[in-house]
Motif scaffolding. Structure first.
Motif, PDB file in Angstrom:
ATOM      1  N   GLN A   1     112.003  78.429 -45.349  1.00  0.00           N
ATOM      2  CA  GLN A   1     112.227  77.032 -45.410  1.00  0.00           C
ATOM      3  C   GLN A   1     113.588  76.607 -44.255  1.00  0.00           C
ATOM      4  OE1 GLN A   1     111.172  74.515 -47.443  1.00  0.00           O
ATOM      5  NE2 GLN A   1     109.777  76.057 -48.358  1.00  0.00           N
ATOM      6  N   LYS A   2     114.386  77.607 -44.138  1.00  0.00           N
ATOM      7  CA  LYS A   2     115.494  77.162 -43.222  1.00  0.00           C
ATOM      8  C   LYS A   2     114.793  77.188 -41.624  1.00  0.00           C
ATOM      9  CE  LYS A   2     119.448  79.359 -45.462  1.00  0.00           C
ATOM     10  NZ  LYS A   2     120.103  80.541 -45.652  1.00  0.00           N
ATOM     11  N   ALA A   3     113.912  77.957 -41.397  1.00  0.00           N
ATOM     12  CA  ALA A   3     113.185  78.126 -40.412  1.00  0.00           C
ATOM     13  C   ALA A   3     112.353  76.580 -40.060  1.00  0.00           C
ATOM     14  CB  ALA A   3     112.304  79.151 -40.266  1.00  0.00           C
ATOM     15  N   VAL A   4     111.831  76.256 -40.953  1.00  0.00           N
ATOM     16  CA  VAL A   4     111.044  75.098 -40.833  1.00  0.00           C
ATOM     17  C   VAL A   4     112.031  73.883 -40.547  1.00  0.00           C
ATOM     18  CG1 VAL A   4     109.478  73.304 -42.092  1.00  0.00           C
ATOM     19  CG2 VAL A   4     109.052  75.725 -42.608  1.00  0.00           C
ATOM     20  N   THR A   5     113.070  73.537 -41.003  1.00  0.00           N
ATOM     21  CA  THR A   5     114.011  72.703 -40.660  1.00  0.00           C
ATOM     22  C   THR A   5     114.440  72.575 -39.090  1.00  0.00           C
ATOM     23  OG1 THR A   5     116.052  73.892 -41.444  1.00  0.00           O
ATOM     24  CG2 THR A   5     114.951  72.315 -43.055  1.00  0.00           C
TER      25      THR A   5
END
Lengths: 180, 130
Positions: free
Chosen positions: A124-128
């Motif tokens: 999820q962090k990577a997507v942001t």
């Protein structure tokens, strides 16, 4: 949905409208919820945006021209509602959209409606970290498992462009996950 | 540590949980909200309609007032203009017209005044006008 034209007529006819609309809600509430939740991350916000989406669909049925498929029209409304939600939340908080998304991901750690493990949270962090368009394409392809043709109809972008966006998104995310 | 390969590894799920029975009640909650919004929007229309009657009435009254005021203003202007034109261009006033508005006494006084030119005026008339 089989015989979409017939179903649209049912949606527009005041006598059959209510029942037809309920059928539409039952059929699309889960995929639209998933689509919205992937964008706003929090359940309560997703619930608000999902309701707003169906209210807009209901209010605009008479304007639906049938030029696109019903599902892609609804997905477009849901996408716009989620984007508007994020924009207005960021504005109210006095932060940029990117900062707000980072904050929303951080909030997941303490969210009772999130039970992702370490790697899921990291994803999820990577997507942001991706540009807006790549985030959108990645979520629809990877999490929602939509076909490029479907995404193309919803986002009104060429399949070639979507494939390129997804390819870049995957590479950046893998880099992020493997280096952090 | 093995490198992550999104395309070939097992899919990493999003990790989002949906509260139990959420979708059991969603449809009814939504329909209730739509019904409420339809009712409140029709109320808004009826209030607006009532307001619009008031606004139309006030607008009509205002138009009548302005119209009346303008009519009288125009009348007043016409009277003044008429008087001005009459004074400026009315060259058809005869001695008889003036005499009609004067009494016998006025006329005799006027006659006396005309006949009683002082000597200077008489000299002036004789020198320059004859």
């Amino acid at each position: 949905m089989e015989d979409e034209k017939g179903f649209i007529l049912e949606l527009l006819n005041p006598k059959t409208q209510n029942e037809a609309f309920r059928k539409l809600v039952r059929e699309y509430q889960r995929p639209l919820y998933a689509h919205i939740r992937n964008m706003v991350l929090n359940h309560d916000d997703a619930d608000d945006v999902l309701q707003n989406t169906f209210v807009k669909v209901f209010q605009n049925l008479k304007n639906f021209k049938g030029e696109s498929k019903l599902y892609s029209w609804m997905y477009r409304i849901a996408t716009n509602e989620a984007i508007n939600f994020i924009n207005s939340r960021a504005k109210k908080s006095g932060v940029t959209n990117e900062e707000l998304k980072e904050r929303l991901v951080k909030n997941l750690e303490a969210d009772v409606d999130y039970d992702g493990n370490e790697i899921q949270l990291k994803l999820q962090k990577a997507v942001t970290t991706l540009p807006e368009k790549q985030q959108q394409v990645f979520k629809m392809k990877y999490f929602e498992e939509m076909k490029y043709e479907e995404i193309s109809e919803i986002l009104q972008t060429s399949v070639g462009g979507l494939k390129a966006s997804y390819f870049h998104a995957v590479k950046k995310i893998e880099e992020f996950l493997n280096s952090n | 540590m093995k490198k992550i390969d999104l395309e070939n590894d097992k899919k990493i799920e999003s990790g989002f949980k949906i509260p139990d029975n959420y979708f059991d009640s969603f449809e009814d909650r939504l329909m209730q909200r739509i019904e409420n919004e339809e009712t409140s929007s029709s109320k808004v229309i009826s209030i607006w309609r009532r307001k619009s009657v008031w606004i139309s009435g006030m607008a009509a009254a205002l138009i009548v007032s302005i119209g009346t005021w303008m009519y009288f203003e125009q009348q007043k202007n016409e009277t003044i203009e008429f008087a001005q034109d009459y004074l400026a261009y009315g060259n058809e006033i005869t001695t008889e017209d003036i005499a009609k508005h004067l009494t016998e006494e006025d006329l005799s006084n006027l006659e006396t005044e005309i006949n009683n030119f002082d000597s200077k005026t008489e000299t002036y008339i004789n020198e320059y006008l004859n």
